[in-house]
Write a protein that holds these residues in place. Sequence first.
Motif, PDB file in Angstrom:
ATOM      1  N   ILE A  46     -51.617 -50.893  -0.736  1.00 54.81           N
ATOM      2  CA  ILE A  46     -50.325 -50.216  -0.825  1.00 54.81           C
ATOM      3  C   ILE A  46     -50.473 -48.737  -0.485  1.00 54.81           C
ATOM      4  N   ALA A  47     -51.544 -48.142  -1.001  1.00 49.65           N
ATOM      5  CA  ALA A  47     -51.747 -46.701  -0.797  1.00 49.65           C
ATOM      6  C   ALA A  47     -51.923 -46.368   0.681  1.00 49.65           C
ATOM      7  N   TYR A  48     -52.531 -47.287   1.425  1.00 50.21           N
ATOM      8  CA  TYR A  48     -52.820 -47.044   2.841  1.00 50.21           C
ATOM      9  C   TYR A  48     -51.547 -46.705   3.628  1.00 50.21           C
ATOM     10  N   GLY A  49     -50.539 -47.514   3.441  1.00 51.53           N
ATOM     11  CA  GLY A  49     -49.278 -47.304   4.159  1.00 51.53           C
ATOM     12  C   GLY A  49     -48.677 -45.945   3.819  1.00 51.53           C
ATOM     13  N   LEU A  50     -48.791 -45.579   2.547  1.00 53.03           N
ATOM     14  CA  LEU A  50     -48.230 -44.295   2.113  1.00 53.03           C
ATOM     15  C   LEU A  50     -48.983 -43.145   2.794  1.00 53.03           C
ATOM     16  N   LYS A  51     -50.318 -43.320   2.835  1.00 52.98           N
ATOM     17  CA  LYS A  51     -51.142 -42.249   3.419  1.00 52.98           C
ATOM     18  C   LYS A  51     -50.829 -42.069   4.898  1.00 52.98           C
ATOM     19  N   ILE A  52     -50.737 -43.172   5.631  1.00 50.98           N
ATOM     20  CA  ILE A  52     -50.472 -42.994   7.064  1.00 50.98           C
ATOM     21  C   ILE A  52     -49.053 -42.481   7.321  1.00 50.98           C
ATOM     22  N   HIS A  53     -48.199 -42.594   6.295  1.00 52.98           N
ATOM     23  CA  HIS A  53     -46.874 -41.977   6.422  1.00 52.98           C
ATOM     24  C   HIS A  53     -46.871 -40.554   5.881  1.00 52.98           C
ATOM     25  N   GLY A  54     -48.053 -40.007   5.674  1.00 53.65           N
ATOM     26  CA  GLY A  54     -48.174 -38.580   5.378  1.00 53.65           C
ATOM     27  C   GLY A  54     -48.099 -38.189   3.916  1.00 53.65           C
ATOM     28  N   ILE A  55     -48.113 -39.167   3.006  1.00 60.06           N
ATOM     29  CA  ILE A  55     -48.061 -38.799   1.584  1.00 60.06           C
ATOM     30  C   ILE A  55     -49.493 -38.538   1.101  1.00 60.06           C
ATOM     31  N   LYS A  56     -49.710 -37.339   0.540  1.00 60.36           N
ATOM     32  CA  LYS A  56     -51.084 -36.994   0.148  1.00 60.36           C
ATOM     33  C   LYS A  56     -51.231 -36.857  -1.366  1.00 60.36           C
ATOM     34  N   ASP A  57     -50.123 -36.533  -2.023  1.00 60.95           N
ATOM     35  CA  ASP A  57     -50.131 -36.316  -3.473  1.00 60.95           C
ATOM     36  C   ASP A  57     -50.639 -37.565  -4.209  1.00 60.95           C
ATOM     37  N   SER A  61     -59.043 -61.651  -3.194  1.00 59.97           N
ATOM     38  CA  SER A  61     -59.342 -62.424  -4.399  1.00 59.97           C
ATOM     39  C   SER A  61     -58.070 -62.981  -5.040  1.00 59.97           C
ATOM     40  N   LEU A  62     -56.915 -62.544  -4.558  1.00 61.65           N
ATOM     41  CA  LEU A  62     -55.644 -63.036  -5.112  1.00 61.65           C
ATOM     42  C   LEU A  62     -55.296 -64.399  -4.517  1.00 61.65           C
ATOM     43  N   SER A  63     -54.410 -65.134  -5.242  1.00 57.61           N
ATOM     44  CA  SER A  63     -53.943 -66.416  -4.716  1.00 57.61           C
ATOM     45  C   SER A  63     -52.965 -66.153  -3.564  1.00 57.61           C
ATOM     46  N   GLY A  64     -52.633 -67.194  -2.815  1.00 56.34           N
ATOM     47  CA  GLY A  64     -51.723 -67.043  -1.675  1.00 56.34           C
ATOM     48  C   GLY A  64     -50.388 -66.433  -2.073  1.00 56.34           C
ATOM     49  N   GLY A  65     -49.843 -66.931  -3.193  1.00 50.14           N
ATOM     50  CA  GLY A  65     -48.540 -66.430  -3.660  1.00 50.14           C
ATOM     51  C   GLY A  65     -48.637 -64.962  -4.051  1.00 50.14           C
ATOM     52  N   GLN A  66     -49.754 -64.623  -4.702  1.00 53.03           N
ATOM     53  CA  GLN A  66     -49.940 -63.218  -5.106  1.00 53.03           C
ATOM     54  C   GLN A  66     -50.127 -62.334  -3.875  1.00 53.03           C
ATOM     55  N   GLN A  67     -50.871 -62.837  -2.899  1.00 56.64           N
ATOM     56  CA  GLN A  67     -51.076 -62.062  -1.670  1.00 56.64           C
ATOM     57  C   GLN A  67     -49.732 -61.795  -0.975  1.00 56.64           C
ATOM     58  N   GLN A  68     -48.856 -62.822  -0.996  1.00 48.28           N
ATOM     59  CA  GLN A  68     -47.571 -62.644  -0.324  1.00 48.28           C
ATOM     60  C   GLN A  68     -46.720 -61.611  -1.072  1.00 48.28           C
ATOM     61  N   ARG A  69     -46.806 -61.635  -2.409  1.00 50.30           N
ATOM     62  CA  ARG A  69     -46.063 -60.619  -3.171  1.00 50.30           C
ATOM     63  C   ARG A  69     -46.680 -59.232  -2.972  1.00 50.30           C
ATOM     64  N   LEU A  70     -48.008 -59.213  -2.744  1.00 48.79           N
ATOM     65  CA  LEU A  70     -48.660 -57.933  -2.434  1.00 48.79           C
ATOM     66  C   LEU A  70     -48.120 -57.394  -1.096  1.00 48.79           C
ATOM     67  N   CYS A  71     -47.921 -58.295  -0.146  1.00 56.56           N
ATOM     68  CA  CYS A  71     -47.367 -57.861   1.152  1.00 56.56           C
ATOM     69  C   CYS A  71     -45.961 -57.302   0.988  1.00 56.56           C
ATOM     70  N   ILE A  72     -45.196 -57.909   0.064  1.00 53.12           N
ATOM     71  CA  ILE A  72     -43.861 -57.380  -0.227  1.00 53.12           C
ATOM     72  C   ILE A  72     -43.997 -55.989  -0.850  1.00 53.12           C
ATOM     73  N   ALA A  73     -44.918 -55.874  -1.818  1.00 50.90           N
ATOM     74  CA  ALA A  73     -45.125 -54.582  -2.477  1.00 50.90           C
ATOM     75  C   ALA A  73     -45.487 -53.532  -1.436  1.00 50.90           C
ATOM     76  N   ARG A  74     -46.349 -53.928  -0.496  1.00 44.82           N
ATOM     77  CA  ARG A  74     -46.773 -53.010   0.560  1.00 44.82           C
ATOM     78  C   ARG A  74     -45.570 -52.602   1.422  1.00 44.82           C
ATOM     79  N   MET A  93     -41.485 -55.574   7.342  1.00 43.72           N
ATOM     80  CA  MET A  93     -41.606 -56.987   7.691  1.00 43.72           C
ATOM     81  C   MET A  93     -42.662 -57.692   6.852  1.00 43.72           C
ATOM     82  N   VAL A  94     -42.369 -58.944   6.511  1.00 47.63           N
ATOM     83  CA  VAL A  94     -43.314 -59.788   5.791  1.00 47.63           C
ATOM     84  C   VAL A  94     -43.485 -61.056   6.626  1.00 47.63           C
ATOM     85  N   PHE A  95     -44.750 -61.424   6.841  1.00 46.45           N
ATOM     86  CA  PHE A  95     -44.997 -62.523   7.777  1.00 46.45           C
ATOM     87  C   PHE A  95     -45.221 -63.855   7.078  1.00 46.45           C
TER      88      PHE A  95
END
Lengths: 219, 250
Positions: free
Chosen positions: B104-115, B146-159, B88-90
């Motif tokens: 981005i890494a945080y979500g991966l880690k909590i889903h058990g990816i350690k590599d 530090s990113l702009s609003g548009g960049q932050q929203q694309r970061l949320c998509i990336a996440r 979901m993207v808000f």
Amino acid sequence: MLTKRIAILKEQLLKMANIAEDMVKKSIKALTEKNEELAREVIENDEPKVNKLEIKIDENAIETIALFQPEAKDLRTVAMIMKINGDLERVGDLSTNIAQFALQLIPQPDVKPYIDLPRMADTAIKMLDDAISAFVSQDAELAREVCKRDDIVDGLNQQIIRELITFMIGDPRTINRSLQIIRISENIERVADLATNIGEDVVYIVQSKVIKHHAEENE
Amino acid sequence: MVKIEVKDLKLWFGNKKILKEISMSIPEKSVLAIIGPSGCGKSTFLRSLNRMNDFIKGVKIEGKVYLDGKNIYSPDVNVFELRKKVGMVFQKPNPFPKTIYENIAYGLKIHGIKDKKMIQETVEKSLRDANLWNEVKDKLFDNAFSLSGGQQQRLCIARAIAIKPEVILMDEPTSALDPIATKRFENLVEELKKDYTIVIVTHNIQQAARVSQYTAFLYVGELIEFNRTEKIFTAPEDKRTEDYITGKFS
């Protein structure tokens, strides 16, 4: 996304233009070479194709406006594609008329050798061809030049009519055939008018200037 | 192929019925836009597609939502796994108060990816897929704020796409963005639909027209019309749809 849609519309319009131009060529060729089969091809095969394509382009253009709200040159392009589309469909109709007159004339003896009529048709076809080239290359100068050539075709049409009137006066048995030739000539003259319309539409797309109805001269 | 099948979905907040018998089939790898006036239940409907409404006190849900043929409301469904599949993207970009990389890494880690190498690669790929890589590759360890609003929203998509979801829900994702950032976001959606099924709630009718293949019009909790977008925007079948998209009411 809009750019892609407009590119597709242009591609479809070019396809339409090719068929319509070909129909004019074929219908005149059918007459001069007494080729009934070619005339029938125009009527039975090409005309339905053009009609179908016209509807498809119209639908796509309306969808493009509804979905992408084009502005400025994009809007002028989509709006003019719709007009050119209608004009090309009319070229198809006119060619069908010519093919139908050709079918009536072919079994009968010629009133006179066909010289001016093919010349006039060539001029009209070249106008159509150049108008479409101007659309493709967004060349307003070429488009304006096409419009100027309309007078040449009008002149040739008048010349053909005058000549046929003398034939009809000289030998009333030629009246029926001569009238049919006059109507072909008028159909070709209309093709040139439509090519002129397309030229005017191209000028509007490229320079956003209206040159219809001698608008510039009246300024 | 149908990705999500909604059957007779009803939802109440207390005694108030918010969604009324909604049924629709959402095709795979396409964009569905949900439009309708404020308070018509668009966001509630969207949130019911990954059980985000479960958190709300006094909510009652009936009906079925099938994801790949499996009802997400059946008791044996693992909601954590479901939300992995349905990201979901808000409305407002909501990056974590961490570095771009960590977001981005945080979500991966909590889903058990350690590599570590795998995490690194996924971070880069997700940022590339979200059309953000070129803008942030030299400052991956800067704070995401530090990113702009548009960049932050694309970061949320990336996440969201980093954990390889199948469906992405977007709730008015561009309402806080300027026109240029909005356009970039829309171009991104166009690309994402090749791989994901996207459901987007939007107030912007023109945006719905531009980005979606299907449109659903909701009005006071009722699904008035669901159809291909070009049909809705050229010849809607219901007068209420026509009135809404032509701005006769909003």
